[in-house]
Design a protein around this motif. Structure first.
Motif, short mmCIF file in Angstrom:
data_model
loop_
_atom_site.label_atom_id
_atom_site.label_comp_id
_atom_site.label_asym_id
_atom_site.label_seq_id
_atom_site.Cartn_x
_atom_site.Cartn_y
_atom_site.Cartn_z
N ASP A 133 -82.08 -31.83 -24.13
CA ASP A 133 -81.02 -31.92 -23.14
C ASP A 133 -79.97 -33.01 -23.91
OD1 ASP A 133 -82.44 -30.57 -21.70
OD2 ASP A 133 -83.39 -32.26 -20.37
N ARG A 134 -80.50 -33.86 -24.67
CA ARG A 134 -79.05 -34.90 -25.30
C ARG A 134 -78.75 -34.00 -26.18
NH1 ARG A 134 -83.74 -38.52 -24.63
NH2 ARG A 134 -83.24 -40.03 -23.08
N GLU A 135 -79.11 -33.34 -26.99
CA GLU A 135 -78.61 -32.58 -28.14
C GLU A 135 -77.45 -31.67 -27.49
OE1 GLU A 135 -81.61 -32.08 -31.79
OE2 GLU A 135 -81.82 -30.76 -29.97
N VAL A 136 -77.78 -30.81 -26.70
CA VAL A 136 -77.11 -29.77 -25.63
C VAL A 136 -75.70 -30.47 -25.14
CG1 VAL A 136 -76.84 -28.21 -24.30
CG2 VAL A 136 -78.90 -28.24 -25.63
N ALA A 137 -76.32 -31.58 -24.66
CA ALA A 137 -75.12 -32.48 -23.95
C ALA A 137 -73.97 -32.84 -24.76
CB ALA A 137 -75.57 -33.40 -23.10
N LEU A 138 -74.42 -33.38 -25.99
CA LEU A 138 -73.73 -33.99 -26.88
C LEU A 138 -72.78 -33.01 -27.46
CD1 LEU A 138 -72.80 -36.96 -28.17
CD2 LEU A 138 -74.52 -36.11 -30.05
N MET A 139 -73.31 -31.83 -27.70
CA MET A 139 -72.54 -30.71 -28.53
C MET A 139 -71.35 -30.40 -27.51
SD MET A 139 -75.29 -28.53 -30.35
CE MET A 139 -73.79 -27.29 -30.98
#
Length: 540
Positions: free
Chosen positions: A252-258
């Motif tokens: 989730d953090r990867e997707v949110a950061l992108m």
């Protein structure tokens, strides 16, 4: 006194609750309409005429008629057209996803032609439409329009609708046309907005060579700085995700950061008065080349579909929105006393759009062809006609710029301004529906076997659009490094294979300097029990 204050506060609470209830009802109806558009678009998916943007526009107009009848002719829309809603919330996901999904090799191979069409072509179109507006409208006594308004009209109607074009053309069936029309559309939108802002900011009472040079210099500055900002934002996201690797704890953090980094690039461009469209587009390209390969496979699938879904919903929303706003009764009441003038202005603008686009597509295609040695690389006449036709559609950007120039907070009581707003609406509706409906049949008529174009175009490294795409030099995507890939069998394919060309040297630079720092294709995120990272060379 206390009683009066209490009564006043009570009334304000009642009004506030009533307004909130109305907003909730409006949003519910709008969401239902979005669902209806998606369902009808699915049912009409194989239709050779219709696409979802046209479906949404027609449903929006029909809904506006129904609301107009229910309200007794006082209102026609659930939401009022807002520039902020369009530019800040709706446009970013569309342009970012286009950059994220675009076939990069095809885009950059045609970069010079795209810049010719998008920058120089838009300027030619702007000059022709502006001169035509001055010549025709000055004699029609459209008060209170002045020279600045006529030049703004040139910028407004030079902006093609890349949103509608994306839905009409297919990247896989007609890759060359898609690359040219879409690439031109992105640069065109940025150029049109730069010209529009310049018209509003420059002193047009003393137009001279100095002002023209400042305008050109301003565009070059905006193009370079906007592109650099998008590239930096994309590289920063790739570096952060590669070094910290959020996926070991939560995808989730990867997707949110992108998502947030992409949106931040757009908003920073707006903050610094740059071209946010170019910024978020190149941010999407860089993220697809580096960042997307640094995340876990589940994050790749999630981001691919999340960005596509956001873009899809935003596109439908915009056309539904424009369709309902087209029947704004206040503006049509003002021009109802002179319907012939309104029709005449709309017809003139439509003719200028046709002429302005033809004036640069065919000559610049000829100029581009002079630089191409291979016949297959040249833009043939049938393709030129298709490019000319596909770029005739005008959409929400033209609407937003027209509202900015001719209204205050979405409203105007001046006859000349109202005529320009209603004429813009008419041109947008006519061009989107009529030209949009005829684009697919025209492509099939002029290019009956588009698949041969796909075979001519060299395949790309793995992108968010496709997980497994072989490379020409025998290198496979990261899915199966040992798979056998056929060597190029034709002169055309050999010429497009990586050799001692710009692409060849870029690949060497990318492999040696960029990917070790920012990751990219060949980088394998950390998985417990395996190396954190693998060098891309082992796939060669």
């Amino acid at each position: 006194m206390g009683f009066e204050l209490g009564a006043l506060l009570g009334k304000m609470n009642i009004l506030s609750s009533t307004s909130d209830h109305t907003s909730v009802v409006s949003l519910n109806v709008f969401i239902v309409l979005l669902c209806i558009c998606i369902v009808i678009g699915h049912l009409l998916e194989e239709n050779r005429w219709m696409n979802e943007s046209i479906t949404a526009l027609i449903i929006g107009v029909c809904t506006g008629v129904v609301i107009l009848l229910i309200s007794g002719g006082t209102s026609s829309h659930l939401l009022v057209f807002s520039e902020d809603l369009f530019f800040i919330y709706m446009l970013p996901p569309i342009i970012f996803n286009a950059g994220f999904q675009v076939k990069k090799k095809q885009f950059f191979r045609n970069f010079i032609t795209i810049m010719l069409f998008g920058a120089l072509g838009t300027l030619i179109s702007f000059v022709i439409i502006s001169l035509g507006a001055i010549g025709f409208f000055e004699n029609m006594n459209l008060e209170p329009l002045k020279i600045g308004d006529f030049l703004a009209i040139g910028a407004i109607f030079s902006a093609t609708d890349s949103v509608c074009t994306l839905q009409v053309l297919n990247q896989d069936e007609t890759p060359l046309l898609y690359s040219l029309v879409f690439g031109e559309g992105v640069v065109n939108d940025a150029t049109s907005i730069v010209i529009f802002n310049a018209v509003q900011n420059f002193d047009l009472s003393h137009v001279n060579t100095s002002v023209a040079l400042k305008l050109i210099g301003n565009f070059i500055y905006l193009f370079i700085t906007s592109t650099v900002l998008g590239v930096v934002a994309g590289l920063l996201s790739a570096f952060i995700i590669k070094k910290l690797y959020f996926g070991r704890h939560s995808t989730d953090r990867e997707v949110a950061l992108m998502m947030l980094m992409a949106y931040l690039s757009y908003m920073l461009a707006e903050l610094f008065d740059l071209s946010a469209i170019l910024t978020v587009f190149f941010c999407g390209i860089v993220m697809s080349h580096y960042t997307w390969h640094n995340v876990t496979e589940s994050s790749r699938i999630t981001t691919k579909h999340a960005f596509a879904t956001l873009s899809f919903v935003a596109e439908i929303f915009i056309f539904l929105y424009v369709g309902m706003d087209a029947l704004d009764i206040d503006k049509w009441k003002i021009v109802s006393d002179s319907p012939k003038t309104s029709i005449k202005v709309s017809s003139i603008l439509l003719g200028l759009v046709l002429l302005g686009r033809a004036a640069f597509v065919f000559p610049l295609s000829l100029l581009s062809n002079l630089t191409k040695k291979s016949p297959e690389e040249k833009i043939h006449f049938k393709q030129q006609v298709t490019i000319w036709w596909a770029g005739l559609m005008r959409g929400a950007i033209s609407m937003a710029l027209a509202y900015n120039q001719f209204t205050r907070a979405g409203y105007t009581k001046l006859p000349g301004n109202s005529i320009m707003i209603t004429s813009t609406i008419t041109v947008v509706l006519f061009s989107t529906v009529v030209f949009g409906l005829m684009t697919k049949p025209l492509i099939r008529l002029l290019l009956p076997s588009p698949k041969h174009l796909s075979r001519m175009i060299s395949s790309e490294p793995v992108t968010p659009k496709s997980f497994i795409v072989p490379l020409l030099n025998g290198q496979d995507s990261e899915g199966d490094p040992g798979a056998h890939v056929p060597r190029p069998s034709s002169l055309r394919m050999l010429m497009t294979a990586p050799s001692h060309t710009v692409h060849y040297y870029w690949r060497k630079f990318d492999d040696a300097f960029m990917r070790p720092v920012f990751g990219g294709r060949g980088f394998v995120p950390y998985v417990p029990g395996s190396p954190t990272e693998q060098n891309d060379n082992q796939f060669h």
